[in-house]
Every structure is written in C-alpha cells, then in structure tokens.
Design a protein around this motif. Structure first.
Motif, short mmCIF file in Angstrom:
data_model
loop_
_atom_site.label_atom_id
_atom_site.label_comp_id
_atom_site.label_asym_id
_atom_site.label_seq_id
_atom_site.Cartn_x
_atom_site.Cartn_y
_atom_site.Cartn_z
N PRO A 177 -5.71 2.88 0.46
CA PRO A 177 -5.56 1.84 1.50
C PRO A 177 -4.40 2.07 2.47
N PHE A 178 -3.40 2.85 2.09
CA PHE A 178 -2.29 3.14 3.01
C PHE A 178 -2.80 3.76 4.31
N PHE A 179 -3.87 4.53 4.22
CA PHE A 179 -4.40 5.23 5.40
C PHE A 179 -5.49 4.44 6.11
N HIS A 180 -5.61 3.17 5.80
CA HIS A 180 -6.60 2.33 6.47
C HIS A 180 -6.37 2.40 7.99
N GLY A 181 -7.42 2.64 8.72
CA GLY A 181 -7.34 2.71 10.17
C GLY A 181 -7.13 4.10 10.72
N VAL A 182 -6.85 5.08 9.86
CA VAL A 182 -6.68 6.45 10.32
C VAL A 182 -8.05 7.06 10.59
N ASN A 183 -8.27 7.54 11.78
CA ASN A 183 -9.50 8.25 12.13
C ASN A 183 -9.24 9.73 11.90
N TRP A 184 -9.63 10.22 10.75
CA TRP A 184 -9.30 11.60 10.37
C TRP A 184 -9.90 12.61 11.33
N ALA A 185 -11.08 12.31 11.85
CA ALA A 185 -11.73 13.28 12.74
C ALA A 185 -11.04 13.40 14.09
N LEU A 186 -10.38 12.33 14.53
CA LEU A 186 -9.79 12.31 15.87
C LEU A 186 -8.28 12.19 15.85
N ILE A 187 -7.66 12.50 14.72
CA ILE A 187 -6.22 12.32 14.62
C ILE A 187 -5.46 13.20 15.62
N ARG A 188 -6.05 14.32 16.00
CA ARG A 188 -5.40 15.18 16.99
C ARG A 188 -5.32 14.53 18.36
N CYS A 189 -6.16 13.52 18.58
CA CYS A 189 -6.16 12.81 19.86
C CYS A 189 -5.30 11.56 19.82
N ALA A 190 -4.76 11.22 18.66
CA ALA A 190 -3.92 10.03 18.53
C ALA A 190 -2.58 10.24 19.23
N THR A 191 -1.98 9.15 19.67
CA THR A 191 -0.68 9.22 20.33
C THR A 191 0.42 9.30 19.29
N PRO A 192 1.23 10.36 19.29
CA PRO A 192 2.31 10.50 18.30
C PRO A 192 3.37 9.43 18.48
N PRO A 193 4.15 9.15 17.43
CA PRO A 193 5.21 8.15 17.53
C PRO A 193 6.27 8.51 18.57
N GLU A 194 6.48 9.80 18.79
CA GLU A 194 7.54 10.22 19.71
C GLU A 194 7.17 11.56 20.33
N ILE A 195 7.36 11.68 21.63
CA ILE A 195 7.12 12.93 22.34
C ILE A 195 8.48 13.56 22.63
N PRO A 196 8.74 14.76 22.15
CA PRO A 196 10.06 15.36 22.39
C PRO A 196 10.27 15.67 23.86
N PRO A 197 11.49 15.50 24.35
CA PRO A 197 11.79 15.86 25.74
C PRO A 197 11.75 17.37 25.91
N PRO A 198 11.51 17.85 27.13
CA PRO A 198 11.53 19.31 27.36
C PRO A 198 12.88 19.88 26.97
N ALA A 223 0.83 -1.21 0.00
CA ALA A 223 0.00 0.00 0.00
C ALA A 223 0.86 1.26 0.00
N ALA A 224 1.96 1.25 0.76
CA ALA A 224 2.84 2.42 0.81
C ALA A 224 3.47 2.68 -0.54
N ARG A 225 3.96 1.63 -1.17
CA ARG A 225 4.57 1.79 -2.49
C ARG A 225 3.56 2.23 -3.53
N ASP A 226 2.34 1.70 -3.43
CA ASP A 226 1.31 2.08 -4.38
C ASP A 226 0.92 3.55 -4.23
N LEU A 227 0.84 4.01 -2.98
CA LEU A 227 0.53 5.42 -2.75
C LEU A 227 1.62 6.31 -3.32
#
Length: 433
Positions: free
Chosen positions: A388-409, A358-362
């Motif tokens: 299909p690459f974005f399957h499972g993405v909740n576009w309406a609530l993406i702001r509430c999703a947990t990011p891959p990494e939280i930067p340290p202070p 899916a990533a390559r196709d996109l």
C-alpha cells in the motif's frame, strides 16, 4: 563508482564514503565488483558492441559518437569522486558540448591489491545494462597499465548530499516514495539479469539533470543464475502486466475490480486469468559467503556469516527508505562493532517523526531479520510493488513523473591555468589514488 561523485558533487559514478567503509571478506563465489583508476589508452571499444544491452539506446544520441575514438579527445575538468579502486573525473570532449564521467583505473595497483577482478567485472555488468535508472557505458579504453570507463555525468550529485540540504535533513514522504520506487525498479531489473547489487545507500544513488535517479557503483555486486517465471498473483487486487521490451520495468498497477469485471465480460475467463499472472525474476538460488557492504546497511545474514542471497537487496531497500524518511539509519551504533551488534540483535524502532502507517509497515516487512520472512524474499519486486505504500504509483509511466527536485545546471567555469595539478592546457592531469 559508475559515474557519481563525492558527497555533494555530481557525476555518474558512486563514491565510497569514508564514514561508511566497505568491507570485503573471502568470497567463496564469483564476485562481480566495480572499478576506478587512472590513465590514457589507445585501445578503445564502444560498449554497445559487447554486452548488447546499451545498443538499444544509441539511436539519435550524439553521446555515443562523441565518446568514441580514444581517451586523448577528453579533457578532464575536475575530479568529482574517488573510491576503493579508482577515481572519477568530469570530462569534456573537444568540439562539442557533451560532458561525461570518466572513471580511471590503475591496473597495476588493482592487481597488487587483488582487486583487478572488480574492475573487469564491473565493466561487464555495465555493458549489459539498458535501463533508465542505471548507468550507460558509452565507451571504455584500455592500455597495458590503465583502464577507463566513459559514462554519463549526473550533475545533481547523490541522494546523501541532497538529503542534507532538505529541511531537518530528511525527505518528505512523497519525495521518498518517488526515489524508492525508482530504485526498486532498478533493483528489479538487476535481479532479472541475475545481479545482486549488495551496496544500496544514498551515496550510490545519483541524480540526473532531469531529477530522476541513477543507481551506481557495482563493485560489490554478485552475479548468479536466474530463471524468470510467470506465476499467479498472490492478490486479486494487484498483478503485473508485461509489455514487450519494457518487461523488466513496466509492471502496471492492478486494475480495479470494476475494470476486471468489464474485462471478464469482454474477454472471458481466459483474459482474467492472464491478468492475474505476474513476472517473478528473483535469483532466489543465489548464495554467497562474502562479508561485503556498508556497516549500517549490512543484512543480519551477512553479519552472522551464514550465507546470503538476493534478499539482502530488499533489506538495504528498507534501510534506504528509513534513512530518507528519518535522516538516519535504524541500527547505527557508536562504532562499527556496535552497529553490527544492533543489526543482529536490536529490534526495529521508529523515531517520533511523522511517517504514514503504510511507510512504517513497508519498512518492517523489508527489515525482517530472517530473510525467509522478508518482504520480497520469495517473489522479489513484484511482491514489494503491491504494498500500500506505493498506492498511486504508475509503474509504467514513472519515467514521465515530475521529480521532487530538479537540480540546477552545474556551474563549471573554464579551468584556470595553474602549475602542478593541471596540465599545460589548464586541464587536469590524472591523479593516482
């Protein structure tokens, strides 16, 4: 830069990398560009009053009051980035804990280089924005010689620096999907306002303290006319649901067939037909003959000099995703000329590194060399979000999703008292680019 920093530093402008030079040719359209500079000002204006976009985010946010009142209240802690037309500083406000990114522009220098319009128009663009993945312009100050923009500070640096810190210098596919999805929503909003961004690259995608992204640097952006319309969705499996003020970002993923059948039973055929509509806000009529962008991200139509429109943003999104996944861009050559030749004539190739079908196709869809065949070229982000690459993405609530990494202070010790670059109070004086 709208508040980001040099590679590896945080801020809320983007910086122009020396290895990825921006080029701007003769424009035959009204080009809306970004800015930088240096100095103080007596005349101050709160950004929410002009463009109307940012006013909706003022409630309960103490940064608006802290940023108002004039540049003299800001203390420059350190320089965090510089670009083609200015310099960005991390700044503190006396008497409170708020930190800002202050972009400083020397009007005389910009006028001498015929780039004053870029500073003026970036400010207008920033004033019009009200989106979670785009900068907030809290205030701007002007004197006869200088112009300053006060924006939010992003302590996480940019995605280029973050990618360099990853194992093997590339992101996992789930992380890349997260960042690309948020960038896609930012581009969708810009296109809805009639703004073609034209300068997407990891250096211009900043990381906020909560791990979500902020697109920055609008000095190459093009403003044009757009007419958002509701059209019938191309696929029965996906559509866009628009909700109030979230119309530009809250496009819900499509319901399953079973859910649709239930809706049909409950609401009838009219409700089902409405659910199959999607909002298309793509400035497909935009045309420019400018040669602008970063060489490795330039779309073929820009290189060929045949004019370009909003589809260039979807090309850069494909290059962006490729770089996040594989740690390099697909058409980079030994030099700029070789890179441009590859962009036009070299077929897309993938490295042996793992990536889903899916990533390559996109990526293939976004990197179609003919803009008319490019994914998103006709229906914009509404079309890309159905991939299909974005399957499972909740576009309406993406702001509430947990990011891959939280930067340290960020570690920001009190500035030392030193002669030369710093003032008598130990804080930085303005530098000129």
């Amino acid at each position: 830069m709208a508040g980001g920093g040099e590679k590896g530093e945080g801020s809320s402008a983007s910086s122009s990398s020396s290895s990825s030079a921006k080029t701007s040719g003769k424009a035959v359209e009204s080009v809306w560009r970004g800015s930088f500079g240096s100095e103080v000002s007596e005349e101050s204006t709160s950004s929410g009053g002009g463009g109307g976009g940012a006013a909706g985010r003022r409630g309960g946010d103490g940064r608006w009051a802290a940023a108002a009142g004039g540049l003299s209240k800001f203390r420059l802690v350190k320089k965090v980035g510089s670009g083609d037309i200015g310099t960005v500083y991390l700044a503190e406000v006396a008497g409170c804990d708020w930190r800002f990114a202050v972009k400083v522009m020397d009007k005389r220098a910009l006028e001498g280089r015929k780039k004053l319009l870029r500073a003026q128009t970036e400010r207008e663009i920033l004033k019009s924005l009200d989106h979670p993945f785009l900068p907030t312009l809290f205030s701007h100050f002007d004197t006869e010689s200088f112009s300053c923009l006060v924006m939010e500070f992003c302590p996480g640096g940019d995605l280029h620096a973050l990618r360099q810190r990853q194992p093997h210098k590339h992101f996992s596919e789930p992380a890349a999907k997260f960042y690309v999805a948020e960038v896609l929503l930012a581009l969708e909003y810009l296109h809805m306002l009639g703004i073609v961004y034209r300068d997407l690259k990891p250096e211009n995608v900043l990381v906020r303290e909560d791990g979500h992204i902020m697109l920055s640097d609008f000095d190459l952006s093009l403003r044009c006319h757009v007419s958002p319309t509701l059209v019938r969705a191309a696929s029965l499996s996906t559509s866009a649901a628009v909700s109030g003020s979230c119309a530009a970002t809250c496009f819900l993923s499509k319901n399953t067939k079973n859910t649709k059948k239930k809706k049909k039973k409950k609401k009838g055929s009219e409700r089902e037909e409405a659910a199959l509509l999607e909002l298309v806000a793509e400035p497909t009529g935009a045309r420019s003959m400018s040669f602008v962008g970063t060489h490795e991200y330039l779309a073929p139509e820009i290189v060929r000099g045949e004019g370009h429109g909003s589809a260039v943003d979807w090309w850069t999104l494909g290059i962006f995703l490729y770089e996040l996944l594989f740690g390099r861009t697909p058409f980079k050559g030994a030099g700029n000329r070789a890179t441009l030749f590859n962009v036009v004539g070299q077929p897309l190739k993938f490295p042996a590194a793992e990536a889903s079908v899916a990533a390559r196709d996109l990526i293939r869809g976004l990197l179609a060399k003919e803009p008319g065949h490019r994914l998103g070229g006709k229906r914009g982000a509404a079309e890309i979000k159905q991939h299909p690459f974005f399957h499972g993405v909740n576009w309406a609530l993406i702001r509430c999703a947990t990011p891959p990494e939280i930067p340290p202070p960020p570690a920001l010790p009190p500035p030392p008292r030193a002669a030369g670059a710093r003032g008598d109070d130990g804080y930085l004086d303005f530098e000129f680019f």
